[in-house]
Scaffold this active site. Sequence first.
Site, PDB file in Angstrom:
ATOM      1  N   HIS A 182       0.866  -1.183   0.000  1.00  0.00           N
ATOM      2  CA  HIS A 182       0.000   0.000   0.000  1.00  0.00           C
ATOM      3  C   HIS A 182       0.901   1.231   0.000  1.00  0.00           C
ATOM      4  CE1 HIS A 182      -3.599  -2.398   1.075  1.00  0.00           C
ATOM      5  NE2 HIS A 182      -2.695  -3.159   1.683  1.00  0.00           N
ATOM      6  N   HIS A 213      -8.295  -8.273  -0.569  1.00  0.00           N
ATOM      7  CA  HIS A 213      -7.849  -8.751   0.730  1.00  0.00           C
ATOM      8  C   HIS A 213      -8.919  -9.708   1.269  1.00  0.00           C
ATOM      9  CE1 HIS A 213      -5.058  -5.505   0.399  1.00  0.00           C
ATOM     10  NE2 HIS A 213      -4.658  -5.540   1.657  1.00  0.00           N
ATOM     11  N   GLU A 242      -7.368 -12.619   6.135  1.00  0.00           N
ATOM     12  CA  GLU A 242      -6.350 -12.100   7.054  1.00  0.00           C
ATOM     13  C   GLU A 242      -6.948 -12.154   8.457  1.00  0.00           C
ATOM     14  OE1 GLU A 242      -3.687  -8.073   7.867  1.00  0.00           O
ATOM     15  OE2 GLU A 242      -5.567  -7.915   6.758  1.00  0.00           O
TER      16      GLU A 242
END
Length: 336
Positions: free
Chosen positions: A16, A194, A197
């Site tokens: 990022h 994503h 996680e």
Amino acid sequence: MTDFAAALPKAELHVHIEGTLEPDLMFRMATRNGVVLPFEDVDEVREAYRFADLQAFLDIYYRGADVLRTPEDFYDLMTAYLDRAAADGVRHAEVFFDPQAHTGRGVGFEIFMRGFGDAVSDARRRLGISVDMILCFLRHLSGEEALATIVDAEPFLEGVIGVGLDSTERGRPPQLFESAFARARHLGLHCVAHAGEEGPPDYISGALDVLGAERIDHGVRCMEDPDLVTRLSREQIPLTVCPLSNVALNVVPDLSLHPLPAMVDAGLLVSVNSDDPAYFGGYVAENYREVQTELSLDDAALTELARNSIESSFLDQERKEQLLSDLGAVSARDES
């Protein structure tokens, strides 16, 4: 002595750009833009970089991003990352950016895309690194806001190859963002997300089946679902794993307990990346070094992770083959 981890030609697929904002650069930008930070000095910023979980990190992450105001700021941010990445052996980077973290502060696409674009062009000439950008939707905001973001982005998509989904997973299933991803696919953009996680394994399945994700960012919790592991292995869905990030955010308690070796043994297409390196204590080569030490990986295993990073990228086959050839040459020199 050669730094093998840094010498390996590799791609970085999970970083990022806002998470590469080092404290010293943050303070310089704050001074330049007249922004008052809630920290006295760089040491106090670094002391704050101890996180109980993802949300604790995000609270500081978005506060730090407030110093980014002008094209010059975004140029400096991208340039600083690409200089570090090139020194770490990164030959190709697919870089996440968060438009909503900026447009919500009144900083428009024309500001940050100009700064990013100029930095990428300069880095290609100076460093020979290839760079593509991936526009991420903030998961803690609504699906409607994500859709509005991709609509607003359409005039500014030069250099953007895909969309992603980041920020906190908890209570934010992929299904909320179906319309935004459908619009992105209509525009010919790649899709990543994503998942797995802090979210459960079925968020990985949802990202694949609902969002059309071609690559899963993180994905470590797939190991809780044997059927999902079988699917990921069979379909060779790339997983962009970020070991030091997982430790910093308490996804795993200690790097020596990271599931990376088990993921590789299960036949998963795993690469190693840095995520938000200014906050988590290591850029990509440091992630390679640390997993080699803590997980007892040999140089051949590191080479395979670098190979996976190249194979998992959205590069065309000719560029992939060039990078794989370079990787083979470096690996052969190490063995001789």
